[in-house]
Every structure is written in structure tokens, then in C-alpha cells.
Design an enzyme around this catalytic site. Structure first.
Site, PDB file in Angstrom:
ATOM      1  N   ASP A   1     -11.534   3.020   3.825  1.00 48.71           N
ATOM      2  CA  ASP A   1     -11.891   1.595   3.809  1.00 48.71           C
ATOM      3  C   ASP A   1     -13.409   1.407   3.737  1.00 48.71           C
ATOM      4  O   ASP A   1     -13.888   0.305   3.454  1.00 48.71           O
ATOM      5  CB  ASP A   1     -11.370   0.924   5.090  1.00 48.71           C
TER       6      ASP A   1
ATOM      7  N   GLN B   1      -5.038  -0.901   9.675  1.00 55.39           N
ATOM      8  CA  GLN B   1      -4.939  -2.269   9.176  1.00 55.39           C
ATOM      9  C   GLN B   1      -5.569  -3.255  10.168  1.00 55.39           C
ATOM     10  O   GLN B   1      -5.234  -3.256  11.350  1.00 55.39           O
ATOM     11  CB  GLN B   1      -3.454  -2.616   8.941  1.00 55.39           C
TER      12      GLN B   1
ATOM     13  N   LYS C   1       0.839  -1.209   0.000  1.00 56.85           N
ATOM     14  CA  LYS C   1       0.000   0.000   0.000  1.00 56.85           C
ATOM     15  C   LYS C   1       0.865   1.247   0.000  1.00 56.85           C
ATOM     16  O   LYS C   1       0.631   2.181  -0.763  1.00 56.85           O
ATOM     17  CB  LYS C   1      -0.883   0.038   1.262  1.00 56.85           C
TER      18      LYS C   1
END
Ligand code: NDP
Length: 294
Positions: A121, A98, A54
Site C-alpha cells: 500500500d 484494510q 482484491k
């Protein structure tokens, strides 16, 4: 005829190229560089690899990348304080924590602390609520990537029967919402579904998000159906030497290739699209935060 392979790697590159163009245009027209902050807690090797990818890809498309590592013993208050600090930071347009987090941390509380406008997200309850009631919020990256591949391959999906196997908040449920919005007739199957082979056999579109290696058998698939395999499962690969593993999806790939019209491979299907959509969402978030039309 063997199934057409839906090449997620190549598609993701196209998405990243478009993101890079948008980032360059935003810099030129408004002097704004989108920024994505990633927080990783602990040292889970799979998460570390994913986060490294990422960070690298964020830089490659010309965005600012902020990366914060916290020890697995960090307390919830400290983690939430970091999230709040990033919420207030104007150079940060997207925040990603995460998952999974260590057991002593309440994941939902951390996600709820993220400013919904920076929740790239798409897991915040405001964004899942918006998705369920007509859209306008941030859409979770994995289902968004699946939808883009389906639209690219099938075009108009009105009236098609879709089965999603798996009902998680991050994949199955938002995927169902997106396919409903695309006018599919949607079935969501899960561990209590009575006759999974029959549900799969009735579907024109199958999205597998279970986390069990090759559990969806090729023989269940309706000839010509389109199969999106979200699963990522490491299985022993004795042919590769001591203790090595290889990745397979949730669909019995070789057999499915003889029945499906099109299928995503694992690896090289949904995985690359997830990160590309994260970058795309960060640009979308930046535009909205600055009231700039796309
Ligand atoms: P979860 O474990 O959260 O959900 C799995 C779902 O599968 C649950 O709804 C569960 O049902 C259902 N399920 C389990 N066993 C069966 C069964 N025998 N028959 C039917 N349904 C079953 O997983 P995620 O949604 O987070 O992830 C699914 C897979 O996708 C994993 O392999 C994960 O690694 C992968 N993944 C890949 C991503 C990518 O970028 N490619 C991103 C995210 C995930 P129930 O609710 O009843 O327990």
C-alpha cells in the site's frame, strides 16, 4: 467539444494483463509465485466488497491470495502479531491491512509493523520518506494509478500546473510528490484554502480527492484541463427505488465534461486502477525481495 473519457476500467485491465504476464514469467524462470495477504478487521460492507474484489483479482492474475478476517473487537497486539507473522512468511510478498480500522486500534502502529518491503500500500513511513526524497520505495496505489492515467493521456507533463484538492497521506500528499517528480508545478489545496475556484481555474491538471459529492464545479475548470476524480461518494438515487444510492465523484461531472479536455468517470475511473496498482506493487515487491531485475 465534450471531454474525452479516461477509461480507468479498460486501462486497469491492461495493467492486470501485464501483471499476469509478469507472474507467469516469474513462475517459469524462478519457480516463484507472488503472494498477497489481506487482513480485514470488522464487517464494514464497503470494505468487504473492496476486499472481495482484491482477493478475486489477485487469483485471476495467477498470484497466491491469503485472506484473514478478524473480529472488530480484536486487540491491537493480536493484529500486530498477525502482521509480524506475515512479515516472516516467505510465501507472502505483499501485506495489506484494510483501512479504516476500529477506533480502539492505532492505525499508524499497525502500518509501522508491516515490513516496508512488503508494504504494497506504500503507507509505511519508510516508503513515504523514500517517495519524498527521490523514490525507490513502494508507491501508494491510488496516486500511482492516477499518475499512470495522466502519463498515458498527456505524455510529458513538464511545466504543467497541477492542483490537487485534498492533502491526505494516502492520496493528496503522495500525489503531489509524484506530480512534482513529473516536473509539474504543484499546488495542494485543502479545507483552509482561501479561493479554491481560483486555484482550480489556474490548473492544467486537477486531481480531486476530497470526499464531497460534486463539490468541484464544472465552471471552475480551465477549458481543456485534464481532470482526475478520485472521490467516491454515495448519494441518494430516488429514481432507482427505495433507499438506493448511486456513486458520484468529487467533481460536478456533467458540467465538467463541457469544459475539461479529458476526465475520469466515477465509477470506472480511478477505482479500478487502485486494485490493478496493488497487484503491480505486489509483483514489484516480489522482484525486489528476490533481487530480480524487472
Ligand atoms: P480524507 O478525508 O482523508 O481527506 C480529504 C481531504 O479533502 C482533506 O485534506 C481535507 O482538507 C480536504 N477537504 C475537505 N473539505 C474540503 C473543502 N471544502 N475544500 C477543499 N478541501 C477540502 O480523504 P481521502 O484522501 O482518504 O479520500 C478522498 C476521496 O477519495 C474520498 O471520496 C475517498 O472515498 C476517495 N478515495 C478513492 C479511492 C479510489 O480507489 N478511487 C482510494 C482512496 C480514497 P483538510 O486536510 O484541511 O481537512
Amino acid at each position: 467539444m465534450p471531454a474525452t473519457l479516461i477509461d480507468g476500467k479498460a486501462f486497469a485491465q491492461k495493467v492486470r494483463d501485464r501483471v499476469a504476464e509478469s507472474v507467469a514469467a516469474l513462475k517459469a524462470s524462478h519457480g516463484i509465485t507472488p503472494g498477497l495477504a489481506v487482513i480485514i478487521v470488522g464487517h464494514d460492507p464497503a470494505s468487504q466488497v473492496y476486499v472481495r474484489n482484491k482477493v478475486r483479482q489477485t487469483a485471476e492474475v495467477g498470484m497466491n491470495s491469503f485472506h484473514f478476517e478478524m473480529d472488530s473487537t480484536v486487540d491491537q497486539k493480536t493484529l500486530i502479531a498477525k502482521v509480524r507473522e506475515l512479515n516472516e512468511d516467505p510465501s507472502v510478498n505483499g501485506i495489506l491491512v484494510q483501512l479504516p480500522l476500529p477506533k480502539h486500534i492505532d492505525e499508524a502502529a499497525v502500518i509501522e509493523a508491516i515490513d516496508p518491503k512488503k508494504d504494497v500500500d506504500g503507507f509505511h513511513v519508510i516508503n513515504s520518506g523514500l517517495l519524498a526524497t527521490g523514490g525507490g520505495g513502494m508507491v501508494p496505489c491510488t496516486p500511482l494509478g492516477c499518475l499512470m492515467m495522466l502519463e498515458d493521456h498527456l505524455g510529458d507533463m513538464s511545466g504543467l500546473k497541477a492542483v490537487i484538492v485534498g492533502r491526505s497521506n494516502i492520496v493528496g500528499k503522495p500525489m503531489a510528490q509524484l506530480l512534482l517528480d513529473a516536473n509539474c508545478t504543484v499546488t495542494v489545496a485543502h479545507s483552509r484554502t482561501k479561493d479554491l475556484p481560483a486555484e482550480v481555474a489556474a490548473a492544467d491538471i486537477i486531481v480531486a480527492a476530497v470526499g464531497r459529492p460534486e463539490m468541484i464545479k464544472g465552471s471552475w475548470i480551465k477549458p481543456g484541463a485534464t481532470v482526475i476524480d478520485v472521490g467516491i461518494n454515495g448519494i441518494p438515487a430516488p429514481e432507482r427505488g427505495d433507499g438506493k444510492t448511486r456513486l458520484v465523484g468529487d467533481v460536478e461531472f456533467a458540467a465538467a465534461c463541457n469544459r475539461a479536455g479529458a476526465i475520469t468517470p466515477v465509477p470506472g475511473g480511478v477505482g479500478p486502477m487502485t486494485i490493478a496498482c496493488l497487484l503491480k506493487n505486489t509483483v514489484t515487491a516480489t522482484l525486489k525481495q528476490h533481487n530480480i531485475d524487472a
